[in-house]
Scaffold this motif. Sequence first.
Motif, PDB file in Angstrom:
ATOM      1  N   TRP A 189       0.804  -1.226   0.000  1.00  8.60           N
ATOM      2  CA  TRP A 189       0.000   0.000   0.000  1.00  8.60           C
ATOM      3  C   TRP A 189       0.829   1.263   0.000  1.00  8.60           C
ATOM      4  N   GLY A 192       1.014   2.614  -3.209  1.00 14.13           N
ATOM      5  CA  GLY A 192      -0.250   3.243  -3.575  1.00 14.13           C
ATOM      6  C   GLY A 192      -0.267   4.721  -3.212  1.00 14.13           C
ATOM      7  N   ASP A 196      -0.919   7.787  -5.753  1.00 12.30           N
ATOM      8  CA  ASP A 196      -1.952   8.798  -5.485  1.00 12.30           C
ATOM      9  C   ASP A 196      -1.409  10.195  -5.738  1.00 12.30           C
ATOM     10  N   ASN A 199      -0.132  10.914  -9.396  1.00 12.99           N
ATOM     11  CA  ASN A 199      -1.222  11.018 -10.361  1.00 12.99           C
ATOM     12  C   ASN A 199      -2.082  12.261 -10.108  1.00 12.99           C
ATOM     13  N   HIS A 208      -7.827  11.344 -11.389  1.00 13.40           N
ATOM     14  CA  HIS A 208      -7.421  10.281 -10.460  1.00 13.40           C
ATOM     15  C   HIS A 208      -8.641   9.465 -10.037  1.00 13.40           C
ATOM     16  N   LEU A 212      -9.580   5.515 -10.723  1.00 13.05           N
ATOM     17  CA  LEU A 212      -9.826   4.574  -9.634  1.00 13.05           C
ATOM     18  C   LEU A 212     -11.233   3.992  -9.693  1.00 13.05           C
ATOM     19  N   ASP A 300      -4.302  13.380   0.008  1.00 12.87           N
ATOM     20  CA  ASP A 300      -4.832  12.171   0.641  1.00 12.87           C
ATOM     21  C   ASP A 300      -5.080  12.487   2.108  1.00 12.87           C
ATOM     22  N   PHE A 376      -5.393   5.235  -1.928  1.00 10.74           N
ATOM     23  CA  PHE A 376      -5.564   4.376  -3.086  1.00 10.74           C
ATOM     24  C   PHE A 376      -6.453   3.167  -2.797  1.00 10.74           C
ATOM     25  N   ASP A 377      -6.136   2.422  -1.728  1.00 14.23           N
ATOM     26  CA  ASP A 377      -6.883   1.186  -1.501  1.00 14.23           C
ATOM     27  C   ASP A 377      -8.226   1.426  -0.810  1.00 14.23           C
ATOM     28  N   ASP A 379     -10.157   4.207  -2.112  1.00  8.42           N
ATOM     29  CA  ASP A 379     -10.931   4.812  -3.192  1.00  8.42           C
ATOM     30  C   ASP A 379     -11.206   3.826  -4.322  1.00  8.42           C
ATOM     31  N   ALA A 385      -7.388  -2.481  -6.338  1.00  9.73           N
ATOM     32  CA  ALA A 385      -6.305  -1.942  -5.526  1.00  9.73           C
ATOM     33  C   ALA A 385      -5.182  -2.959  -5.399  1.00  9.73           C
ATOM     34  N   MET A 389      -1.588  -2.168  -6.944  1.00 10.79           N
ATOM     35  CA  MET A 389      -0.460  -1.906  -6.042  1.00 10.79           C
ATOM     36  C   MET A 389       0.665  -2.905  -6.277  1.00 10.79           C
TER      37      MET A 389
END
Lengths: 418, 310
Positions: A189, A192, A196, A199, A208, A212, A300, A376-377, A379, A385, A389
């Motif tokens: 992660w 990830g 995030d 991007n 983004h 996702l 984030d 990331f994981d 959204d 994810a 990842m």
Amino acid sequence: MRFTTKAMIVALTSTTLLAGPVSAELTGDLRIFLDTSNPAPRATMEAMIGRFQEQHPGLNIETTVIDREAYKTQIRNFLTANTPDVATWYAANRMRPYVEAGLFEDVSDLWAEPAIADNLASTKGALTIDGKQWGVPYTYYQWGVYYRADIYNELGLSEPANWDEEKANCAKIVASGRACYAIGTKFLWTAGGWFDYLNMRTNGFDYHMQLLQGKASWESDETRATFANWRELIDMGGFLENHQSYSWQEALPFMVNGEAAAYLMGNFAVAPLREAGLTDDQLDFYQFPMINPDVAMAEDAPTDTFHIPANAANKEAAREFLRFVVSAEEQTEINNGKNLGQLPVNAQSSVDDDKFLNQGFAMLSSNSPGGVAQFFDRDAPAEMAKVAMEGFQEFMLKPDELDRILAKLERARGRIYQ
Amino acid sequence: MSHAASPSATGQRSFWQRNQQTLAPWLFLAPGILFFAFYVIFPVVQSFNLSVYDWDGLGEARYVGLRNYEDLYWEWVDRDAFYVSLKNNLIWLVLYLAAIPAGLFIALFLNQTVAGIRLYKSLFFFPFVISQVVVGLVFTWFYDPAFGLLNVVLGWFGMGPVNMLGDENLVTYGVILAGLWPQTAYCMILYLTGLNAVDPEQIEAGRLDGAKGWRMLWHVVLPQLRPATFIAFVVTIIGALRSFDLISIMTGGGPFGSSRVLAYYMFEVALSEYGFRMGYGAAIAVVLFLIMMIFIVFFLRSMYRDEKRG
């Protein structure tokens, strides 16, 4: 005079009547499941529940703390059978499977109450699916670059404001025999988080989110531009070597020993870094620098949440508990430096006077116009994810394989979002 | 005895008395059969059934026919996760067998009467006694690229640092090596008991005929160890196919999934933090089951033959 007295009496009665249902004695059992298994958060939560108990002596509260990792798989069982009245979880897409399976209670009524509607507006989006709210947040924290100020001073570097400065800094750090960034990708992660930021800075928050949610292609030019930026740092030798063998905690010593100069992480990394002996003079924070000046900065800020399972037995008490958790006083208390050390979700509560919390709060409230992502994981759908990842980790080790990796992610996209 | 009974008495004997001989074994077997049916046969059937559904473990299961197997096939064609898992399973199967000769030689070495031999035997058996989790952690530290013993030792010979568990080409071998440590101990103990049963007279006779060294081992000792070898084969092959704990502890399937085996992949897909595809997991389980079935049938057949001969 008489008139005023009468008005006063009316006013008094009405407030008493209003206060009536709130202070009505709650009875029965209230079963709370927590995933806050680390010692400090656990103590915070237990103290908070203790205060709730004092307000409602008639309630029989039973708290169960489950190991944070184990909780992620156990939740599937306890939401369907032997259900608690309140359970912790995560916002955004991470709660979607349970919302869609009808296992979380719709708590839009709570969000309609002024106390919550007015003060929690900033996190409402993260708790909303299909126009309804499915839980309340209790804490969130910023992500950003934590760096060794003493190393930056030694090398004559300053906090980078854009990508060129960032790369120039990194080149000097690498030349001094260090890695620019500590990272441990064993559990994937952390990569990830890098994606995030890269991007969102390259293509903006909206793109983004489209990516996702499966509405943009992994093989598009935009996505490739993100990876091209990432590759510049990789080719420079910017990341810690052998990062695939470390967890994020195992990568911390490199930063403490001065073998890596910075760490893109959530605010939870501050506590272990301080414990390892870094002072606030040595440790500082900057917002991830701008890459594409045409896109707004976005951040984030993962939000942790409380939910009422649909099968809960004592929903009245559970709702009262949720109101209690998000109240301004409790938010100030549980998020202060002695407790969670994170940001309160209630606009009326105060942020503890901590260097990093202040910077994070300022960044999220004034310098993140593009939007706030969860992570990331959280959204992306869980399956996507995982595959993505893994691809990021592979890319960081073998950047030449990018085409094959992106083709694989694109295939996964075709399968997962049907 | 029953033949001796008078005709009138036979008529009065209850059903139980008449059929005692045939019923008793079944009654004794019943608890076992019941448990086996409920905890093994039934779940196997259920898994086969589940593998043709798309189910996230929460909502409604959707019938998809052979879709899951089709996806597996395409993963195979694309050299994706399923291909890697299957390939690693084969590597495990082949290399894990090294535990058998290794166990045999340690057993031969320890099969002597010296002071304190029991202690040595216990020490060699030790890795099998400790938990696989501990074995995994010990080897993870041993391989650690920053402070691991392996790179220190390699350094003495002027060989370069390797990141055993971080290199996608080496990681599976690294994990298998860790697995061989306890498995060798297991095979050793099987052979040690086997060696106790070796007939000293045959050894003596062999010696008189001038056999020694390899010839003695191959022609006189090994044939007598056949039962031990058979059991060692069974436990090693089953052990290789269900390898899961070491992978979970040492690598979590990584880096980027290159140390997965079928059992671990199934867990990841169906039961892990990011897993929701129960049907897909079941399809992988079915494939693993079929591979195991080849060996199980082979073992059962040779056991059946032995029984008949005996």
